[in-house]
Design an enzyme around this catalytic site. Structure first.
Site, PDB file in Angstrom:
ATOM      1  N   GLU A 153     142.023   9.475  28.394  1.00 31.86           N
ATOM      2  CA  GLU A 153     141.150  10.424  29.102  1.00 31.86           C
ATOM      3  C   GLU A 153     141.012  11.461  27.793  1.00 31.86           C
ATOM      4  O   GLU A 153     141.753  11.663  26.868  1.00 31.86           O
ATOM      5  CB  GLU A 153     141.823  11.071  30.030  1.00 31.86           C
ATOM      6  N   ILE A 169     133.750   6.788  33.579  1.00 30.95           N
ATOM      7  CA  ILE A 169     133.496   8.181  33.432  1.00 30.95           C
ATOM      8  C   ILE A 169     132.618   8.900  33.992  1.00 30.95           C
ATOM      9  O   ILE A 169     132.018  10.016  33.558  1.00 30.95           O
ATOM     10  CB  ILE A 169     133.049   7.936  31.681  1.00 30.95           C
ATOM     11  N   ASP A 179     125.231  11.126  46.505  1.00 32.75           N
ATOM     12  CA  ASP A 179     125.516  11.083  44.974  1.00 32.75           C
ATOM     13  C   ASP A 179     124.433  11.551  44.289  1.00 32.75           C
ATOM     14  O   ASP A 179     124.364  11.803  43.299  1.00 32.75           O
ATOM     15  CB  ASP A 179     126.087   9.647  44.837  1.00 32.75           C
ATOM     16  N   ALA A 234     131.995  10.223  49.383  1.00 38.65           N
ATOM     17  CA  ALA A 234     131.554   9.763  50.661  1.00 38.65           C
ATOM     18  C   ALA A 234     131.461  10.688  51.754  1.00 38.65           C
ATOM     19  O   ALA A 234     130.570  10.771  52.461  1.00 38.65           O
ATOM     20  CB  ALA A 234     132.221   8.183  51.001  1.00 38.65           C
ATOM     21  N   HIS A 284     158.037  17.496  64.319  1.00 38.98           N
ATOM     22  CA  HIS A 284     159.177  17.318  63.438  1.00 38.98           C
ATOM     23  C   HIS A 284     159.693  15.924  63.776  1.00 38.98           C
ATOM     24  O   HIS A 284     159.733  15.644  65.147  1.00 38.98           O
ATOM     25  CB  HIS A 284     160.351  18.580  63.746  1.00 38.98           C
TER      26      HIS A 284
END
Length: 464
Positions: A201, A267, A309, A317, A443
């Protein structure tokens, strides 16, 4: 010439959602798609990757965690079976899209569409025919294509996720260039099936757009599963040979070469806007090709809208689906909720552990807001997390101090993506931490971690 109230270009999550909503609102609708019915998401993205990641979880269970759960005897994992099931899952969902088009009376056109003028789209059909469509409004939902490093070409060994996800066997070793969601998810998946993974990265940490604490927690988890992480490193060269690849990176000013069988480049994405004839209708794009839109998804052309996009707003999405709803409702002058701030929309990374978030990071909140309240509840204090055998991670809430309204949330842990809707709903409708804390949670459940973090905003955690 055929006439429709609405023509949608692209049948991904945004496109088919917009088409359905427009049909529900009484519009005649046609949708144009060359091959990816259901989009990248259903075919080679979200859905098949999550099916593969489910197999990765099971692989971890029967190998790494077998003693914890008392699993005995010889056990092996078969990536070929995982791949086959991922295709079954994807193909089934694609069939579902065609069913929905029929159900709502939407006309499917299998081909590529291009604007001729402000009211006409020409479609070149896959079978060689041509159709001309007159439209009242058009919605562009053509998605995006994975970006490649400058000067690097795709090959059998240098790939994007589109090629890698269609392979029925994992590579023995891989360098993943890009520490965003796709890179991290493939690092999780492949390491579970024995691939030697190096994750590179350029930024100082993985998931650079996420909260720093979350990124650090994920880096520790990936390192613990054997992934080699190289941050602050830029790729200088990729040598693609017959027997493998080598990636040369600049790391802290020093050159380093990493050898592997395969390189995955992850990327980012480039909008698919170049071949649509947008100039013919006066639709403006950014220099990188993203279609410019307002809060209702309208472009600079009054009867052309864009979603998903191709707008490069937030390339997810579920964001495309939300945009599709807004576009269709705006076209029909129906009640809608414009999207004014993309940072408050939910984000998720389906790694192990999962990462889920919305809103401002702690750093952003301190810079933009100033005084804030930060509450953290570790999953190590959650009974449900221990019962699952997954006590790693935390829920972190960021709130403004006067009313306790949420500015952001950042979660890391098992299935934390399922905890986001309560938090984004609270942010959207100004529900305070005090009100979340008074909402009774089941719970034992993972959602109790949200409850406890909300108590923490008030300075009154119960189980911590």
């Amino acid at each position: 010439m055929e006439r429709f109230d609405v023509v949608v270009l692209g049948a991904g999550p945004g496109g088919y959602t917009a088409a359905i909503r427009a049909a529900q609102l009484g519009r005649s609708v046609a949708i144009v798609e060359p091959s990816m019915w259901g989009g990248v998401c259903l075919n080679i993205g979200c859905i098949p990757t999550k099916a593969l990641l489910r197999h990765a979880e099971i692989a971890d269970l029967v190998t790494v965690h077998r003693d914890r759960f008392g699993l005995r005897g010889e056990m092996t994992v078969d990536y070929g079976v995982a791949f086959a099931r991922s295709r079954e899952v994807a193909d089934g969902r694609v069939k579902g899209v065609h069913y929905l088009m029929r159900k709502h009376g939407i006309v499917e056109l299998h081909g590529k569409g291009r604007f001729r003028d402000a009211r006409t789209i020409d479609v070149v059909l896959n079978d060689g025919g041509r159709r001309a469509l007159r439209f009242g409004d058009a919605i562009v939902a053509t998605g995006a294509t994975p970006a490649m490093l400058t000067g690097i070409n795709r090959s059998d060994r240098v790939v994007t996720y589109e090629a890698l996800i269609m392979r029925d066997a994992p590579p023995p070793s891989i360098v993943i260039v890009g520490g965003g969601a796709i890179g991290v998810e493939f690092a999780t998946l492949l390491s579970s099936f024995g691939t030697s993974v190096t994750l590179v990265e350029a930024q100082p940490r993985l998931l650079p757009n996420e909260d720093a604490e979350v990124a650090i927690a994920l880096e520790k988890a990936l390192s613990a599963r054997g992934v080699t992480i190289v941050t602050g490193a830029t790729v200088q060269e990729i040598a693609d040979g017959r027997d493998g690849t080598s990636v040369v990176v600049d790391h802290d000013g020093l050159s380093r070469t990493i050898a592997a069988d395969t390189v995955l480049v992850a990327i980012g994405f480039r909008p698919n806007s170049a071949a649509l004839g947008l100039d013919a209708v006066g639709v403006q794009c950014t220099p990188r090709g993203a279609i410019e839109i307002d809060d209702s998804m309208r472009t600079s052309a009054s009867n052309v809208w864009a979603i998903g996009d191709v707008t490069a707003k937030l390339q997810l999405a579920h964001v495309a689906e939300a945009q599709g709803m807004v576009a269709a409702e705006s076209i029909a002058s129906a009640p809608t909720t414009p999207i004014t701030d993309y940072r408050i929309l939910p984000r998720a990374v389906f790694s192990t552990p999962q990462v889920a978030s919305f809103g401002l990071t702690e750093e952003q909140a301190r810079t933009e807001v100033g005084a804030i309240v930060v509450s953290r509840f570790p999953l190590a204090a959650s009974g449900r997390a221990h019962a699952l055998g997954a006590p790693e991670g935390f829920v972190k809430l960021i709130a403004e101090p006067q009313h306790g309204e949420l500015l952001g949330a950042h979660l890391v842990g098992a299935e934390v993506s399922e905890l986001l809707p309560e938090l984004t709903l609270a942010a959207q409708y100004e529900i305070s931490a005090a009100e979340i804390a008074r909402n009774v949670h089941v719970h034992p459940s993972m959602s109790e971690a949200v409850l406890e973090a909300a108590h923490g905003v008030l300075g009154q955690p119960i189980n911590l």
